[in-house]
Design a protein around this motif. Structure first.
Motif, PDB file in Angstrom:
ATOM      1  N   VAL A 181       0.830  -1.202   0.000  1.00  0.00           N
ATOM      2  CA  VAL A 181       0.000   0.000   0.000  1.00  0.00           C
ATOM      3  C   VAL A 181       0.869   1.258   0.000  1.00  0.00           C
ATOM      4  N   ALA A 182       1.919   1.200   0.781  1.00  0.00           N
ATOM      5  CA  ALA A 182       2.822   2.361   0.818  1.00  0.00           C
ATOM      6  C   ALA A 182       3.448   2.625  -0.544  1.00  0.00           C
ATOM      7  N   LEU A 183       3.810   1.549  -1.231  1.00  0.00           N
ATOM      8  CA  LEU A 183       4.375   1.728  -2.572  1.00  0.00           C
ATOM      9  C   LEU A 183       3.362   2.331  -3.518  1.00  0.00           C
ATOM     10  N   ILE A 184       2.114   1.842  -3.371  1.00  0.00           N
ATOM     11  CA  ILE A 184       1.066   2.394  -4.243  1.00  0.00           C
ATOM     12  C   ILE A 184       0.894   3.884  -3.996  1.00  0.00           C
ATOM     13  N   VAL A 185       0.864   4.230  -2.725  1.00  0.00           N
ATOM     14  CA  VAL A 185       0.737   5.656  -2.392  1.00  0.00           C
ATOM     15  C   VAL A 185       1.928   6.444  -2.926  1.00  0.00           C
ATOM     16  N   LEU A 186       3.118   5.849  -2.752  1.00  0.00           N
ATOM     17  CA  LEU A 186       4.318   6.529  -3.240  1.00  0.00           C
ATOM     18  C   LEU A 186       4.271   6.743  -4.736  1.00  0.00           C
ATOM     19  N   PHE A 187       3.890   5.676  -5.444  1.00  0.00           N
ATOM     20  CA  PHE A 187       3.829   5.803  -6.903  1.00  0.00           C
ATOM     21  C   PHE A 187       2.748   6.785  -7.333  1.00  0.00           C
ATOM     22  N   SER A 188       1.661   6.788  -6.556  1.00  0.00           N
ATOM     23  CA  SER A 188       0.615   7.764  -6.883  1.00  0.00           C
ATOM     24  C   SER A 188       1.127   9.194  -6.716  1.00  0.00           C
ATOM     25  N   GLY A 189       1.889   9.392  -5.629  1.00  0.00           N
ATOM     26  CA  GLY A 189       2.467  10.727  -5.439  1.00  0.00           C
ATOM     27  C   GLY A 189       3.454  11.091  -6.526  1.00  0.00           C
ATOM     28  N   LEU A 190       4.256  10.070  -6.911  1.00  0.00           N
ATOM     29  CA  LEU A 190       5.201  10.333  -8.006  1.00  0.00           C
ATOM     30  C   LEU A 190       4.476  10.654  -9.302  1.00  0.00           C
ATOM     31  N   ALA A 191       3.376   9.935  -9.540  1.00  0.00           N
ATOM     32  CA  ALA A 191       2.609  10.221 -10.761  1.00  0.00           C
ATOM     33  C   ALA A 191       2.043  11.628 -10.737  1.00  0.00           C
ATOM     34  N   ALA A 192       1.515  12.020  -9.555  1.00  0.00           N
ATOM     35  CA  ALA A 192       0.973  13.376  -9.439  1.00  0.00           C
ATOM     36  C   ALA A 192       2.068  14.423  -9.626  1.00  0.00           C
ATOM     37  N   ALA A 193       3.237  14.146  -8.999  1.00  0.00           N
ATOM     38  CA  ALA A 193       4.349  15.103  -9.162  1.00  0.00           C
ATOM     39  C   ALA A 193       4.803  15.178 -10.608  1.00  0.00           C
ATOM     40  N   SER A 194       4.827  14.011 -11.286  1.00  0.00           N
ATOM     41  CA  SER A 194       5.220  14.002 -12.699  1.00  0.00           C
ATOM     42  C   SER A 194       4.221  14.776 -13.540  1.00  0.00           C
ATOM     43  N   LEU A 195       2.941  14.599 -13.225  1.00  0.00           N
ATOM     44  CA  LEU A 195       1.925  15.334 -13.969  1.00  0.00           C
ATOM     45  C   LEU A 195       2.083  16.836 -13.761  1.00  0.00           C
ATOM     46  N   PHE A 196       2.324  17.218 -12.498  1.00  0.00           N
ATOM     47  CA  PHE A 196       2.525  18.643 -12.224  1.00  0.00           C
ATOM     48  C   PHE A 196       3.749  19.189 -12.956  1.00  0.00           C
ATOM     49  N   ALA A 197       4.842  18.408 -12.928  1.00  0.00           N
ATOM     50  CA  ALA A 197       6.056  18.854 -13.623  1.00  0.00           C
ATOM     51  C   ALA A 197       5.830  18.955 -15.127  1.00  0.00           C
ATOM     52  N   MET A 198       5.063  18.000 -15.659  1.00  0.00           N
ATOM     53  CA  MET A 198       4.786  18.032 -17.092  1.00  0.00           C
ATOM     54  C   MET A 198       3.971  19.266 -17.465  1.00  0.00           C
ATOM     55  N   LEU A 199       2.939  19.550 -16.637  1.00  0.00           N
ATOM     56  CA  LEU A 199       2.124  20.743 -16.908  1.00  0.00           C
ATOM     57  C   LEU A 199       2.957  22.013 -16.808  1.00  0.00           C
ATOM     58  N   ARG A 200       3.843  22.048 -15.797  1.00  0.00           N
ATOM     59  CA  ARG A 200       4.689  23.232 -15.658  1.00  0.00           C
ATOM     60  C   ARG A 200       5.635  23.378 -16.851  1.00  0.00           C
ATOM     61  N   ASN A 201       6.205  22.256 -17.331  1.00  0.00           N
ATOM     62  CA  ASN A 201       7.090  22.320 -18.498  1.00  0.00           C
ATOM     63  C   ASN A 201       6.332  22.737 -19.747  1.00  0.00           C
ATOM     64  N   ILE A 202       5.093  22.248 -19.865  1.00  0.00           N
ATOM     65  CA  ILE A 202       4.268  22.653 -21.016  1.00  0.00           C
ATOM     66  C   ILE A 202       4.017  24.154 -20.985  1.00  0.00           C
ATOM     67  N   TRP A 203       3.725  24.666 -19.791  1.00  0.00           N
ATOM     68  CA  TRP A 203       3.470  26.111 -19.668  1.00  0.00           C
ATOM     69  C   TRP A 203       4.726  26.914 -19.994  1.00  0.00           C
ATOM     70  N   ARG A 204       5.872  26.466 -19.488  1.00  0.00           N
ATOM     71  CA  ARG A 204       7.123  27.177 -19.785  1.00  0.00           C
ATOM     72  C   ARG A 204       7.454  27.121 -21.271  1.00  0.00           C
ATOM     73  N   ARG A 205       7.217  25.958 -21.872  1.00  0.00           N
ATOM     74  CA  ARG A 205       7.508  25.828 -23.298  1.00  0.00           C
ATOM     75  C   ARG A 205       6.612  26.753 -24.113  1.00  0.00           C
ATOM     76  N   GLN A 206       5.353  26.834 -23.702  1.00  0.00           N
ATOM     77  CA  GLN A 206       4.432  27.715 -24.416  1.00  0.00           C
ATOM     78  C   GLN A 206       4.881  29.166 -24.305  1.00  0.00           C
ATOM     79  N   LYS A 207       5.297  29.592 -23.086  1.00  0.00           N
ATOM     80  CA  LYS A 207       5.790  30.953 -22.912  1.00  0.00           C
ATOM     81  C   LYS A 207       7.042  31.202 -23.745  1.00  0.00           C
ATOM     82  N   ALA A 208       7.939  30.210 -23.769  1.00  0.00           N
ATOM     83  CA  ALA A 208       9.174  30.370 -24.552  1.00  0.00           C
ATOM     84  C   ALA A 208       8.870  30.477 -26.034  1.00  0.00           C
TER      85      ALA A 208
END
Length: 577
Positions: A181-208
């Motif tokens: 369960v802890a691994l699942i939670v960890l991976f879920s957090g990593l997925a959320a963080a990856s999604l956030f990082a991806m959205l932030r990179n998309i926004w930066r790329r659009q601005k650039a």
């Protein structure tokens, strides 16, 4: 979000379709992407038409809410024959334009299949439940034999009461289940963080990208507004860039210039050898920093003069890519300079003729003296020869005096002819000491007639300059005549004119001083202005012509006030010959 922004900025539907297909290949849980109008009717739907009616789409998806709020929203989950789904609606229209909504449909089963590893589902029952606690999607072998300890977390996004539940199978090992369960939670957090990082990179790329487009448009506007030709060449001499001003200058397009190699199509066909030599000197890094002049040929065969400045072309790391040149068309400038020079020459000749006209009566007396002497010597010699009382030595002495007077008259005539003749400047080494003495000698009859005493103060050295003797003589003659005329109102015993020559550093300075009343403040500020004169009958061109002649000889002329009268000076570089 990025696709909606591109559609909002006018992305063509064909290009949008390509982007949609690329996203769907990477995201199997994304089952449909559609562009809808305000009524829910599809404008574009991939991979195929939506089986739902527009009214059903509006009811099941957040399209209507997005049209009201202008914000992107997730819709409630709904069950289809092919499985449970939820929608994401994003406004894809600019304020004031026709409403368009980008609607993305996600499959919950596919979402679990794509992102829940098999080894997690092998030991755990994974499912998504709605707000009524009804399981609408699951990834598990069976749903029986579950342990008591499970983990539930909100499924956000999209939310709306959905929960993500992971329940371990009862294997008798609580520690392993808790670790899983802890691994699942960890991976879920990593997925959320990856999604956030991806959205932030998309926004930066659009601005650039937006900044890059703005910068490119700005640079292009600047280049198109330049009237100076810009041309870049690599180390082989091939043109790698040319702005529009240079293309207009030579009459060739950028495509034609980019394909060309030396000899270039705009080189002067009658002087290819010299042009090629200059080309090789530039590529070898020996281009003069002050630029160089060259003659190019337009596409229609017309020749024009160009001033070229070459500078190294460097990349961001400081490596040399070739040479960048700025090119000015100076044809009109050179033609104007030639016309100005011709007009100045004509004006100078006119001034000399005016001066000669004013000196005519005095010079006639000067010429008459040697001619009268010749006549008297000849008559006396003839009479004495007829009487037979003349020795050979006496005859030789009389003939020598006749020759001297004849040479004096001829010298005066030749000098007047050279002074008034219109010739191109003929440069020679001129002694300013001799020139000053000659001017005073030439004007001696007029100066004596006006009771003006003269003095010549030569320099101790050679005091020679390189220039046209006639033009320099005209400057000194004009200053001497101005000084003489300035003393006309003085008593005769106070009239004194002095010409002095001195060497100051690398220049020879000539000064003409008179004892007249001097210049008024108004005249000092307008000394060299054309058509401004202190004499009622003056044209106001004398000093202006003098300045043009002095500047032609790389010198300068100025006025210095003195306690009695005034002094005009001019300087020229001393000759090194």
């Amino acid at each position: 979000v990025r696709l909606a922004a591109d559609v909002r900025m006018g992305e063509p539907l064909v290009s949008a379709s390509v982007q949609i297909e690329q996203i769907m290949r990477l995201r199997p849980e994304l089952v449909r992407v559609a562009l809808l109008d305000a009524g829910g009717a599809p404008i574009l739907t991939l991979p195929g038409p939506d089986e739902r009616q527009p009214s059903q789409i509006l009811r099941l998806s957040p399209v209507d809410a997005v049209l009201r709020t202008g914000e992107r929203l997730y819709g409630n989950a709904y069950v289809q024959p092919v499985g449970a789904r939820f929608d994401l609606a994003i406004p894809a229209y600019a304020p004031g334009s026709k409403p368009v909504v980008l609607l993305a449909s996600f499959s919950l089963p596919e979402l679990l299949n794509a992102h829940i590893p098999w080894w997690v589902a092998q030991k755990n029952h994974v499912e998504i439940r709605d707000s009524s606690n009804l399981a609408i999607a699951a990834k598990s072998r069976i749903d029986i034999g579950l342990g008591e300890n499970g983990h539930t977390m909100p499924f956000d996004p999209p939310g709306h009461g959905l929960t993500f539940q992971v329940t371990p199978y009862d294997t008798g090992s609580g520690t392993a289940l808790r670790a899983l369960v802890a691994l699942i939670v960890l991976f879920s957090g990593l997925a959320a963080a990856s999604l956030f990082a991806m959205l932030r990179n998309i926004w930066r790329r659009q601005k650039a990208e937006e900044a890059l487009r703005a910068e490119s448009a700005f640079r292009k506007s600047m280049e198109d507004s330049l009237t100076v030709g810009m041309r870049a060449r690599d180390h082989s001499g091939r043109i790698i860039y040319a702005n529009q001003a240079f293309c207009d200058m030579v009459g060739f397009s950028r495509e034609e210039l980019a394909k060309a190699s030396p000899p270039m199509p705009y080189w002067n066909r009658d002087d290819l050898t010299k042009t090629k030599e200059i080309h090789d000197e530039v590529l070898a890094g020996r281009a003069p920093a002050e630029g160089f002049e060259i003659r190019f040929q337009r596409r229609n065969g017309e020749l024009f003069d160009a001033l070229v400045f070459e500078a190294p072309l460097l990349d961001a790391d400081g490596r040399s890519l070739g040479w960048m040149a700025s090119i000015l068309d100076i044809t009109d400038r050179k033609q104007m300079a030639e016309r100005s020079k011709a007009q100045a020459d004509q004006l100078a000749r006119t001034a000399r003729l005016v001066n000669m006209g004013e000196m005519a009566s005095t010079l006639a007396h000067e010429i008459n003296q040697p001619l009268t002497a010749v006549s008297n010597y000849a008559s006396g010699l003839s009479a004495r020869m007829q009487s037979g009382r003349l020795a050979k030595a006496e005859i030789a002495a009389v003939l020598e005096k006749i020759a001297v007077q004849a040479q004096r008259a001829g010298k005066i005539v030749r000098h007047l002819r050279d002074f008034t003749r219109r010739n191109q400047p003929k440069y020679a080494t001129v002694s300013m000491n001799e020139l000053g003495a000659r001017i005073l000698e030439l004007n001696a009859p007029e100066l004596e007639q006006n009771s003006i005493r003269t003095a010549m103060r030569p320099a101790s050295g050679n005091a020679c300059v390189d220039g046209d003797p006639v033009l320099i003589e005209q400057v000194l003659l004009n200053l001497v005549r101005n000084g003489a005329e300035a003393m006309a109102s003085l008593p005769r015993d106070q009239r004194q004119l002095t010409v002095s020559v001195e060497i100051a550093g690398e220049n020879v300075v000539v000064a003409v001083n008179d004892t007249g009343p001097g210049l008024s403040d108004a005249m000092r500020s307008n000394l060299f202005v054309p058509f401004v004169s202190s004499k009622p009958e003056g044209m106001g061109m004398g000093l202006n012509i003098c300045r043009s002649i002095v500047e032609l000889h790389r010198g300068r002329i100025w006025h210095e006030p003195t306690e009695a009268g005034c002094t005009f000076k001019f300087s020229m570089p001393e000759s090194r010959k």
